[in-house]
Each structure stands twice: as structure tokens, then as C-alpha cells.
Design a protein around this motif. Structure first.
Motif, short mmCIF file in Angstrom:
data_model
loop_
_atom_site.label_atom_id
_atom_site.label_comp_id
_atom_site.label_asym_id
_atom_site.label_seq_id
_atom_site.Cartn_x
_atom_site.Cartn_y
_atom_site.Cartn_z
N THR A 1 -5.94 7.61 1.91
CA THR A 1 -7.33 7.44 1.48
C THR A 1 -8.07 6.49 2.41
OG1 THR A 1 -6.82 7.94 -0.82
CG2 THR A 1 -8.83 6.67 -0.41
N LEU A 2 -7.43 5.39 2.78
CA LEU A 2 -8.06 4.42 3.67
C LEU A 2 -8.34 5.02 5.04
CD1 LEU A 2 -9.05 1.51 3.82
CD2 LEU A 2 -6.73 0.84 4.50
N MET B 1 0.85 -1.17 0.00
CA MET B 1 0.00 0.00 0.00
C MET B 1 0.91 1.24 0.00
SD MET B 1 -2.96 1.09 2.77
CE MET B 1 -3.90 -0.37 2.40
N ASN B 2 0.69 2.13 -0.96
CA ASN B 2 1.50 3.35 -1.00
C ASN B 2 0.89 4.42 -0.07
OD1 ASN B 2 -0.44 4.98 -2.41
ND2 ASN B 2 0.21 4.08 -4.35
N ASP C 1 -0.45 7.34 -0.63
CA ASP C 1 -1.75 7.89 -1.03
C ASP C 1 -2.89 6.93 -0.72
OD1 ASP C 1 -0.65 10.28 -1.93
OD2 ASP C 1 -0.48 9.57 -4.01
N GLU C 2 -2.66 5.65 -0.97
CA GLU C 2 -3.69 4.65 -0.67
C GLU C 2 -3.94 4.57 0.83
OE1 GLU C 2 -2.92 1.52 -4.34
OE2 GLU C 2 -1.66 1.41 -2.55
N LYS D 1 -11.68 -0.78 8.15
CA LYS D 1 -10.72 0.01 7.36
C LYS D 1 -9.54 0.48 8.19
CE LYS D 1 -14.04 1.39 3.87
NZ LYS D 1 -14.92 2.44 3.35
#
Length: 92
Positions: A8-9, A1-2, A4-5, A28
Motif C-alpha cells: 500500500t505504501l 510493517m506487513n 500488505d502495508e 513514502k
């Protein structure tokens, strides 16, 4: 997971909690902390979400991890997750 991801999460988990979808929020935020155990933002959000759900042990655990990652952060020291300090006094 980068990065940004991950961000977002975390934002989705916070939004879900705000909208009353507690189960999705917890799912989440746990995914976020599992994917990035070195993320202060993920642990801080986890502490806030769990504390607001009155899951105190989970909140304190997350707060302790956030504090270990960034003890100088003003929010970890001035929000309800500062209960970490109370726990330290109870056991120390």
C-alpha cells in the motif's frame, strides 16, 4: 510493517508522484525502503521515482539495491533504471 502495508505504501508513493506530489512520494518511498530493505518492489519504485525527479544518484543507488535483490527481473534490466549497468561500466 506487513507485506500488505508495504505494498500500500509503495502504491501510495507511486500515486503521489503521478499526481505531482513529489515530496509525499519521496517521503513514502523512503519509509518503504527503510521499513523493508529487502523488498525488490520498494527499491524498484524508489529508483523509478528518483529517476523521474532527476535525482540520478538516488535513483542509481536504489536501482543497484533492486538489481542485487533480483537481477533476473525484466523491468530492472529494461527500464531507465538499467543505468546501473552504465555506472558499473564507468567504474569498472
Amino acid at each position: 510493517m506487513n507485506d500488505d502495508e508495504l505494498q500500500t505504501l509503495i502504491e501510495e508513493a507511486t500515486f503521489d508522484y503521478t499526481m505531482g506530489d513529489q515530496e509525499d512520494a519521496r517521503t513514502k518511498i523512503v519509509r518503504a525502503t527503510d521499513a523493508a530493505p529487502g523488498s525488490f518492489a520498494a527499491w524498484h519504485a524508489s529508483a523509478e521515482i528518483h529517476l523521474n525527479l532527476k535525482l540520478v544518484d538516488e535513483a542509481l543507488n536504489a536501482a543497484e539495491k533492486a538489481y542485487a535483490l533480483n537481477p533476473e527481473d525484466v523491468f530492472i534490466n529494461t527500464t531507465p533504471v538499467s543505468y546501473t549497468h552504465l555506472r558499473a561500466h564507468e567504474t569498472g
